[in-house]
Design an enzyme around this catalytic site. Structure first.
Site: not given
Length: 201
Positions: A139, A130
């Site tokens: 990446h 979250h």
């Protein structure tokens, strides 16, 4: 050759990551019309034609794992549009923002309040918790876990199997080695790895 050949998505980069992106698109039911590579080693991959250049680039994904090279290609080609690919098995919470050209791979989980930048890779079975802010060209490699409210700067690589503790800030253009446990902030443009993750150069 037109970048919208056969009406599908064009991939730029014919290395290993392009195979993963092609599989994500196959699972989405989206055809790959062509793969472009500056130094192609074959004329086709799995029935997909490989070219060294196109006249135009529409519906493009830059399918290169290396963050800095991916950024250079995006800046070079000036595509008409970039396609965002999300594997059907990925779990994406409502309201998550995902930038153009990004690829969300099989089994990835992105939780509420997270923001994924442009041309990112959220790789196989990685977790973005979250309120995480993932910058452009990042990446997050396979199996990595990025805990809540982390901020990852543009162009950074978070290695496979790494864990990033909640509320950590990782700078831009840095490399976090595979299997690292990040418990302190990491600055820009460094290589860091280990448990605990330590700056190495």
């Amino acid at each position: 050759m037109d970048g919208n050949i056969n009406g599908g998505v064009v991939l730029y980069g014919a290395g290993g990551h392009s195979k993963v992106v092609a599989e994500v698109l196959r699972c989405m039911g989206v055809p790959v019309s062509c793969i472009v590579d500056d130094n192609p080693v074959a004329d086709e991959y799995d029935g997909i034609p490989v070219r060294d250049a196109l006249d135009s680039y529409g519906n493009l994904i830059v399918s290169i794992g290396n963050c800095s090279i991916r950024r250079k290609i995006v800046e070079k080609v000036h595509a008409e549009s970039f396609f965002t690919a999300i594997h059907p098995t990925a779990i994406i919470a409502p309201g998550v923002r995902i930038g153009e050209g990004s690829v969300i791979c099989a089994g990835a989980i992105i939780q509420p309040g997270a923001t994924i930048g442009r041309h990112c890779i959220i790789n196989t079975r990685s977790v973005v918790e979250h309120d995480v802010n993932v910058g452009d060209f990042v990446h997050v490699a396979s199996g990595a876990t990025v805990c809540g409210a982390v901020c990852i700067g543009e162009g950074t690589w978070v290695g496979a199997g790494s864990v990033v503790k909640q509320c950590i800030k990782i700078g831009r253009d840095s490399m976090i080695g595979a299997g690292s446990v990040v418990v302190k902030d990491i600055p820009d443009r460094v290589v860091a790895y280990g448990n605990p993750c330590t700056i190495r150069k």
